[in-house]
Design a protein around this motif. Sequence first.
Motif, PDB file in Angstrom:
ATOM      1  N   THR A   1       0.811  -1.225   0.000  1.00 53.30           N
ATOM      2  CA  THR A   1       0.000   0.000   0.000  1.00 53.30           C
ATOM      3  C   THR A   1       0.844   1.274   0.000  1.00 53.30           C
ATOM      4  N   ARG A   2       2.132   1.155   0.250  1.00 52.13           N
ATOM      5  CA  ARG A   2       2.962   2.363   0.367  1.00 52.13           C
ATOM      6  C   ARG A   2       2.961   3.189  -0.915  1.00 52.13           C
ATOM      7  N   SER A   3       3.019   2.547  -2.068  1.00 50.76           N
ATOM      8  CA  SER A   3       3.048   3.293  -3.332  1.00 50.76           C
ATOM      9  C   SER A   3       1.716   3.969  -3.636  1.00 50.76           C
ATOM     10  N   SER A   4       0.694   3.674  -2.841  1.00 49.12           N
ATOM     11  CA  SER A   4      -0.614   4.308  -3.031  1.00 49.12           C
ATOM     12  C   SER A   4      -0.832   5.480  -2.078  1.00 49.12           C
ATOM     13  N   TYR A   5       0.209   5.879  -1.356  1.00 50.04           N
ATOM     14  CA  TYR A   5       0.054   6.919  -0.339  1.00 50.04           C
ATOM     15  C   TYR A   5       0.087   8.310  -0.971  1.00 50.04           C
ATOM     16  N   GLY A   6      -0.782   9.177  -0.503  1.00 53.23           N
ATOM     17  CA  GLY A   6      -0.748  10.582  -0.896  1.00 53.23           C
ATOM     18  C   GLY A   6      -1.545  10.885  -2.153  1.00 53.23           C
ATOM     19  N   PRO A   7      -1.600  12.166  -2.505  1.00 54.58           N
ATOM     20  CA  PRO A   7      -2.395  12.600  -3.673  1.00 54.58           C
ATOM     21  C   PRO A   7      -1.930  11.988  -4.991  1.00 54.58           C
ATOM     22  N   MET A   8      -0.628  11.726  -5.100  1.00 56.90           N
ATOM     23  CA  MET A   8      -0.082  11.157  -6.334  1.00 56.90           C
ATOM     24  C   MET A   8       0.032   9.629  -6.259  1.00 56.90           C
ATOM     25  N   GLY A   9      -0.579   9.025  -5.251  1.00 57.91           N
ATOM     26  CA  GLY A   9      -0.474   7.580  -5.068  1.00 57.91           C
ATOM     27  C   GLY A   9      -0.962   6.801  -6.281  1.00 57.91           C
ATOM     28  N   LEU A  10      -0.324   5.671  -6.518  1.00 59.11           N
ATOM     29  CA  LEU A  10      -0.655   4.835  -7.667  1.00 59.11           C
ATOM     30  C   LEU A  10      -1.824   3.906  -7.332  1.00 59.11           C
ATOM     31  N   ASN A  11      -2.607   3.602  -8.332  1.00 53.31           N
ATOM     32  CA  ASN A  11      -3.774   2.734  -8.146  1.00 53.31           C
ATOM     33  C   ASN A  11      -3.367   1.267  -8.108  1.00 53.31           C
ATOM     34  N   LYS A  12      -4.140   0.490  -7.385  1.00 52.44           N
ATOM     35  CA  LYS A  12      -4.029  -0.964  -7.408  1.00 52.44           C
ATOM     36  C   LYS A  12      -5.277  -1.522  -8.082  1.00 52.44           C
ATOM     37  N   MET A  13      -5.083  -2.545  -8.869  1.00 53.66           N
ATOM     38  CA  MET A  13      -6.212  -3.236  -9.499  1.00 53.66           C
ATOM     39  C   MET A  13      -6.415  -4.545  -8.742  1.00 53.66           C
ATOM     40  N   VAL A  14      -7.475  -4.606  -7.955  1.00 50.69           N
ATOM     41  CA  VAL A  14      -7.731  -5.761  -7.089  1.00 50.69           C
ATOM     42  C   VAL A  14      -9.005  -6.457  -7.564  1.00 50.69           C
ATOM     43  N   ILE A  15      -8.904  -7.760  -7.771  1.00 46.83           N
ATOM     44  CA  ILE A  15     -10.074  -8.574  -8.111  1.00 46.83           C
ATOM     45  C   ILE A  15     -10.293  -9.526  -6.944  1.00 46.83           C
ATOM     46  N   ASN A  16     -11.412  -9.372  -6.254  1.00 50.88           N
ATOM     47  CA  ASN A  16     -11.626 -10.158  -5.038  1.00 50.88           C
ATOM     48  C   ASN A  16     -12.117 -11.573  -5.354  1.00 50.88           C
ATOM     49  N   HIS A  17     -12.423 -12.331  -4.300  1.00 46.89           N
ATOM     50  CA  HIS A  17     -12.796 -13.737  -4.483  1.00 46.89           C
ATOM     51  C   HIS A  17     -14.133 -13.901  -5.191  1.00 46.89           C
ATOM     52  N   LEU A  18     -14.912 -12.821  -5.304  1.00 50.47           N
ATOM     53  CA  LEU A  18     -16.182 -12.887  -6.022  1.00 50.47           C
ATOM     54  C   LEU A  18     -16.054 -12.405  -7.464  1.00 50.47           C
ATOM     55  N   GLY A  19     -14.852 -12.027  -7.853  1.00 46.46           N
ATOM     56  CA  GLY A  19     -14.626 -11.566  -9.213  1.00 46.46           C
ATOM     57  C   GLY A  19     -14.912 -10.090  -9.427  1.00 46.46           C
ATOM     58  N   LYS A  20     -15.168  -9.349  -8.348  1.00 44.62           N
ATOM     59  CA  LYS A  20     -15.457  -7.922  -8.490  1.00 44.62           C
ATOM     60  C   LYS A  20     -14.155  -7.138  -8.601  1.00 44.62           C
ATOM     61  N   LEU A  21     -14.135  -6.172  -9.504  1.00 48.57           N
ATOM     62  CA  LEU A  21     -12.928  -5.392  -9.793  1.00 48.57           C
ATOM     63  C   LEU A  21     -12.926  -4.101  -8.989  1.00 48.57           C
ATOM     64  N   PHE A  22     -11.777  -3.801  -8.365  1.00 45.96           N
ATOM     65  CA  PHE A  22     -11.566  -2.533  -7.676  1.00 45.96           C
ATOM     66  C   PHE A  22     -10.322  -1.876  -8.274  1.00 45.96           C
ATOM     67  N   VAL A  23     -10.455  -0.643  -8.715  1.00 51.07           N
ATOM     68  CA  VAL A  23      -9.321   0.143  -9.187  1.00 51.07           C
ATOM     69  C   VAL A  23      -9.241   1.368  -8.287  1.00 51.07           C
ATOM     70  N   THR A  24      -8.300   1.351  -7.339  1.00 52.62           N
ATOM     71  CA  THR A  24      -8.277   2.388  -6.319  1.00 52.62           C
ATOM     72  C   THR A  24      -6.905   2.487  -5.680  1.00 52.62           C
ATOM     73  N   HIS A  25      -6.630   3.610  -5.013  1.00 51.54           N
ATOM     74  CA  HIS A  25      -5.447   3.687  -4.159  1.00 51.54           C
ATOM     75  C   HIS A  25      -5.842   3.976  -2.714  1.00 51.54           C
ATOM     76  N   ASP A  26      -7.052   3.560  -2.359  1.00 49.11           N
ATOM     77  CA  ASP A  26      -7.518   3.629  -0.984  1.00 49.11           C
ATOM     78  C   ASP A  26      -7.048   2.364  -0.258  1.00 49.11           C
ATOM     79  N   ALA A  27      -6.140   2.540   0.703  1.00 42.23           N
ATOM     80  CA  ALA A  27      -5.539   1.385   1.381  1.00 42.23           C
ATOM     81  C   ALA A  27      -6.577   0.559   2.126  1.00 42.23           C
ATOM     82  N   ALA A  28      -7.595   1.211   2.683  1.00 50.63           N
ATOM     83  CA  ALA A  28      -8.618   0.472   3.425  1.00 50.63           C
ATOM     84  C   ALA A  28      -9.331  -0.522   2.520  1.00 50.63           C
ATOM     85  N   VAL A  29      -9.634  -0.129   1.293  1.00 51.15           N
ATOM     86  CA  VAL A  29     -10.305  -1.023   0.345  1.00 51.15           C
ATOM     87  C   VAL A  29      -9.355  -2.130  -0.111  1.00 51.15           C
ATOM     88  N   ILE A  30      -8.114  -1.758  -0.396  1.00 53.33           N
ATOM     89  CA  ILE A  30      -7.131  -2.742  -0.871  1.00 53.33           C
ATOM     90  C   ILE A  30      -6.931  -3.843   0.166  1.00 53.33           C
TER      91      ILE A  30
END
Length: 537
Positions: free
Chosen positions: A39-68
């Motif tokens: 999650t460190r690279s997602s910190y701050g206004p310029m943080g990079l997004n993570k593309m997370v696909i959970n166990h249900l197949g739902k896609l998350f594109v975010t740099h919110d550490a709580a969601v990741i």
Amino acid sequence: MAKFIKNAGLPNMLKDGHTVQDDPLLKNIQACKEMAQVTRSSYGPMGLNKMVINHLGKLFVTHDAAVILRELEVQHPAANLLVMASKAMEEEIGDGSNFTVMFAGELLQEAEGLRKKGLKAAEMIRGYTVAHKKAMEILLAQKIETVKDHRDFAEVATPVKYSIASKQYGYQDILCELVAKACINVAGKNSKNFSVDNVRVLKVKGGSIHDSKMVRGFCIQRGTEGMIKSVKGCKIAVYNCGIDAAATETKGNVLIETAEDMLNFDVSEEERLEKAIKAIVATGTNVIISNSNYSDLAMHFCEKYKLMAIKIASKFEMKRMCLAVGAKQIVRLDPPTAEDMGHCNEISETFVGDSKVITFEQTSEDSKLSTIVLRSATEQQLDDLERAIDDGVNTYKALGRDGGLVPGAGAVEMELNKELMKYADETAGIDQYSIRSFATALEVVPRTLAEVAGHNGHELVPELVAAHEKGDSKAGVNIDTGAVETTPVREAYLTKFWGIQLAVEAVLNILRVDQIIMAKPAGGPKMQGGGARDDDE
């Protein structure tokens, strides 16, 4: 019995399948460092997004550490402690999860160095505890401003804006105005009674973020049931039942012998339903809302007596609507009393893009519910905007508990670093090494802010140290230019307080572990198939 006598030791005392790991400190530290790095690279206004696909197949594109961290299925027990700290931060403040995990990871990295130098876990724990206590005292002295009136837009706008900027940099001015006005609208005189549930977000796909707006009241994405599309001076009756003639609970047979019997068969039913609708209208009601269906006959009488008919199937939406208009749900088709009836200045059906939206609008500035109608081109962008708004609303709530503000952009961390370094020099004994490591770990915040923005963080930290040594306690990182300057960024004091508190608690728990004992996983069939089954999950 002979087996246990011949083979002593804990593994032989347990059932087959148990695993025991002695002295796991360095391995735990390594696991937590890798978790914090995610999650460190997602910190701050310029943080990079993570593309997370959970166990249900739902896609998350975010740099919110709580969601990741929430969507990752972390198995390592020590790394799970960091995830739990992140969840605790999200529940307590609603923002700052990434700071908590990142700082905890850096503290553990410093602890690894101390361990290799020969310090024992108990000595590191004692030193970190002393440093934490001193850091809290220094942090309290770093309050440079205080929000005195939580209903003053100018006072709350700055911390809310910078909280939103950490998630949606570039849109912070637009979203800040919406969030601050929505929160002030429902705040009330006692700031500690503010509830984040009273600020609702309605996401409507299409358009751009500039088309978003704040509504004093409640909005729902659907159309009315009848032909009446707008009513002013609304008196509202809310029913937790279908709008239809009462049906008997038992079945029966009707004998029709003549044509006249056939013609009069439905007359009594129509008369009863019309009588019920007329009784409702007689109370002054001009809007009727139900969580169930309207029969064709009921719709005929609603149109005849100029009643706007609305259906809200969701029980959660129904509760919010009742809160917005001050109505109580009625379980039978009886006329509403004055206590049951809700009131609203205007209810209207409008088109937002291609979607029908019903708006329950209150003109007073202290309505009980605010709705932010969000517009954007994609569902992922709408979800990310909603998370940014949640952070802004939670920041407003934190300001109601404690209005203190501290400098942001890494300034308060570097001031803590300076003061803790001085304190370490004054401390005799072995604790000074842990205190100095605690201070060094705080450098991760400005360094990361610079690195994710494309600047050299290792060169920038010494410049920040020099600026703070000269007495500029507000010196922080300008993420646009990479320069060190007196920052205008302000953050809520409680965000830093709880971020440090929870990070240190997680680190101390990890340092106290000297053995991991894992039982054999429970058996049973695994769930077949995969993929998303419900978009709401």
